[in-house]
Design a protein around this motif. Structure first.
Motif, PDB file in Angstrom:
ATOM      1  N   LEU A 178       0.808  -1.182   0.063  1.00 56.38           N
ATOM      2  CA  LEU A 178      -0.032   0.047  -0.029  1.00 56.38           C
ATOM      3  C   LEU A 178       0.978   1.217   0.222  1.00 56.38           C
ATOM      4  CD1 LEU A 178      -2.885   1.033   0.172  1.00 56.38           C
ATOM      5  CD2 LEU A 178      -2.510   0.954   2.708  1.00 56.38           C
ATOM      6  N   VAL A 179       0.719   2.172  -0.897  1.00 57.49           N
ATOM      7  CA  VAL A 179       1.646   3.360  -0.898  1.00 57.49           C
ATOM      8  C   VAL A 179       0.721   4.317  -0.021  1.00 57.49           C
ATOM      9  CG1 VAL A 179       2.249   5.389  -2.599  1.00 57.49           C
ATOM     10  CG2 VAL A 179       1.709   2.938  -3.443  1.00 57.49           C
ATOM     11  N   VAL A 180       1.771   4.667   1.091  1.00 52.41           N
ATOM     12  CA  VAL A 180       1.266   5.540   1.941  1.00 52.41           C
ATOM     13  C   VAL A 180       2.482   6.451   2.441  1.00 52.41           C
ATOM     14  CG1 VAL A 180      -0.588   4.015   3.152  1.00 52.41           C
ATOM     15  CG2 VAL A 180       1.958   3.856   3.952  1.00 52.41           C
ATOM     16  N   THR A 181       3.398   6.876   1.493  1.00 53.12           N
ATOM     17  CA  THR A 181       4.468   7.681   1.734  1.00 53.12           C
ATOM     18  C   THR A 181       4.221   9.027   1.007  1.00 53.12           C
ATOM     19  OG1 THR A 181       5.570   6.611  -0.117  1.00 53.12           O
ATOM     20  CG2 THR A 181       5.939   5.698   1.965  1.00 53.12           C
ATOM     21  N   GLY A 182       5.182  10.019   1.164  1.00 51.14           N
ATOM     22  CA  GLY A 182       5.191  11.030   0.114  1.00 51.14           C
ATOM     23  C   GLY A 182       3.738  11.828   0.367  1.00 51.14           C
ATOM     24  N   VAL A 183       3.147  12.306  -0.670  1.00 51.28           N
ATOM     25  CA  VAL A 183       2.019  12.949  -0.596  1.00 51.28           C
ATOM     26  C   VAL A 183       0.964  12.154  -0.137  1.00 51.28           C
ATOM     27  CG1 VAL A 183       2.592  14.703  -2.561  1.00 51.28           C
ATOM     28  CG2 VAL A 183       1.580  12.562  -3.276  1.00 51.28           C
ATOM     29  N   ARG A 202       1.812   9.578  10.118  1.00 54.58           N
ATOM     30  CA  ARG A 202       3.055   8.830  10.087  1.00 54.58           C
ATOM     31  C   ARG A 202       2.814   7.436  10.748  1.00 54.58           C
ATOM     32  NH1 ARG A 202       6.747  12.327   9.257  1.00 54.58           N
ATOM     33  NH2 ARG A 202       6.360  14.417  10.079  1.00 54.58           N
ATOM     34  N   GLY A 203       1.576   6.932  10.140  1.00 56.38           N
ATOM     35  CA  GLY A 203       1.247   5.385  10.629  1.00 56.38           C
ATOM     36  C   GLY A 203       0.921   5.447  11.929  1.00 56.38           C
ATOM     37  N   GLU A 204       0.949   4.273  12.790  1.00 59.97           N
ATOM     38  CA  GLU A 204       0.561   4.060  14.088  1.00 59.97           C
ATOM     39  C   GLU A 204       1.154   4.993  15.298  1.00 59.97           C
ATOM     40  OE1 GLU A 204      -2.078   2.626  15.776  1.00 59.97           O
ATOM     41  OE2 GLU A 204      -2.770   2.256  13.647  1.00 59.97           O
ATOM     42  N   GLU A 250     -11.986   2.131  -3.230  1.00 61.64           N
ATOM     43  CA  GLU A 250     -11.886   1.702  -2.038  1.00 61.64           C
ATOM     44  C   GLU A 250     -12.267   0.345  -1.499  1.00 61.64           C
ATOM     45  OE1 GLU A 250     -14.265   4.731   0.092  1.00 61.64           O
ATOM     46  OE2 GLU A 250     -12.604   6.562  -0.179  1.00 61.64           O
ATOM     47  N   PRO A 251     -13.393  -0.284  -2.047  1.00 62.69           N
ATOM     48  CA  PRO A 251     -13.605  -1.678  -1.797  1.00 62.69           C
ATOM     49  C   PRO A 251     -12.386  -2.827  -2.269  1.00 62.69           C
ATOM     50  CG  PRO A 251     -15.504  -0.653  -2.699  1.00 62.69           C
ATOM     51  CD  PRO A 251     -14.319   0.220  -2.892  1.00 62.69           C
ATOM     52  N   THR A 252     -11.843  -2.272  -3.428  1.00 66.11           N
ATOM     53  CA  THR A 252     -10.748  -3.202  -3.874  1.00 66.11           C
ATOM     54  C   THR A 252      -9.508  -3.142  -2.788  1.00 66.11           C
ATOM     55  OG1 THR A 252     -11.560  -2.869  -6.213  1.00 66.11           O
ATOM     56  CG2 THR A 252      -9.302  -3.699  -5.893  1.00 66.11           C
ATOM     57  N   LEU A 312      -7.582  -0.018   5.988  1.00 65.90           N
ATOM     58  CA  LEU A 312      -8.663   0.648   6.681  1.00 65.90           C
ATOM     59  C   LEU A 312      -8.043   1.803   7.813  1.00 65.90           C
ATOM     60  CD1 LEU A 312     -11.010  -2.243   7.353  1.00 65.90           C
ATOM     61  CD2 LEU A 312     -11.489  -0.552   5.794  1.00 65.90           C
ATOM     62  N   ASP A 313      -6.943   1.224   8.402  1.00 66.08           N
ATOM     63  CA  ASP A 313      -6.561   2.230   9.478  1.00 66.08           C
ATOM     64  C   ASP A 313      -5.681   3.867   8.633  1.00 66.08           C
ATOM     65  OD1 ASP A 313      -5.188   2.877  11.767  1.00 66.08           O
ATOM     66  OD2 ASP A 313      -3.214   2.671  10.833  1.00 66.08           O
ATOM     67  N   TYR A 314      -5.180   3.515   7.565  1.00 67.05           N
ATOM     68  CA  TYR A 314      -5.030   4.554   6.611  1.00 67.05           C
ATOM     69  C   TYR A 314      -6.016   5.474   6.092  1.00 67.05           C
ATOM     70  CZ  TYR A 314      -3.341   7.067   2.511  1.00 67.05           C
ATOM     71  OH  TYR A 314      -2.809   7.839   1.446  1.00 67.05           O
TER      72      TYR A 314
END
Length: 173
Positions: free
Chosen positions: A85-90, A167-169, A138-140, A150-152
């Motif tokens: 899952l891409v959760v970095t940068g923008v 910054r995550g958890e 979102e469902p995919t 879901l957390d993201y």
């Protein structure tokens, strides 16, 4: 040895998809509508720099967001997703930076060319993208990445950027 080949495929696929999707949506279609004929704003000259900034910022964010997908060894195309899952940068500020960048590019062109049809097209693009995100994306992503997505999703807004990066958890409150 599979990693360099996978990385090369990710970059090639990402660049191809960049030209195929946003290139058509934010470039070819507005050009077809407006002919890219600039409007002479005269005394309202300030509109042109605002339009150019919107386009430039949209292009910069779009290219950066696309590059993040290749770095994560995948593409933004649903047929070739990233391994993670891409959760970095923008993506730490907003979940849909590519869509927002494309809209900024289209709206910048609507201003630059003083073309209400391009502005109307931007509204149609937003409706289509919003429907796609809610009905498919979102469902995919929930199916593919489960609790991590879901957390993201709980911490990073979809359409209006956060002021501070998620910054995550360790950064969740």
């Amino acid at each position: 040895m599979a990693r360099p080949a996978a990385s090369a495929r990710a970059w090639i696929g990402t660049v191809f998809f960049l030209f195929l999707a946003p290139g058509v949506v934010a470039g070819l279609v507005p050009w077809t509508i407006s002919g890219w004929r600039r409007h002479d704003w005269g005394e309202s000259w300030i509109v042109e720099p605002i339009a150019l900034v919107a386009i430039a910022v949209g292009v910069a964010f779009l290219l950066y967001a696309f590059a993040l997908f290749a770095i994560h060894r995948g593409t933004p195309a649903p047929v070739a997703p990233t391994e993670t899952l891409v959760v970095t940068g923008v993506y730490r500020f907003v979940r849909n930076p590519m869509y927002l960048a494309v809209l900024a590019i289209i709206l910048g062109q609507a201003l630059l060319f003083a073309n209400w049809w391009v502005a109307f097209y931007a509204a149609l693009v937003f409706l289509a993208v919003f429907t796609f995100v809610k009905g498919y994306e979102e469902p995919t992503l929930t199916d593919r990445y489960g609790g991590q997505y879901l957390d993201y999703r709980r911490h990073v807004p979809g359409w209006w950027p956060r002021f501070t990066p998620w910054r995550g958890e360790e950064g969740a409150q």
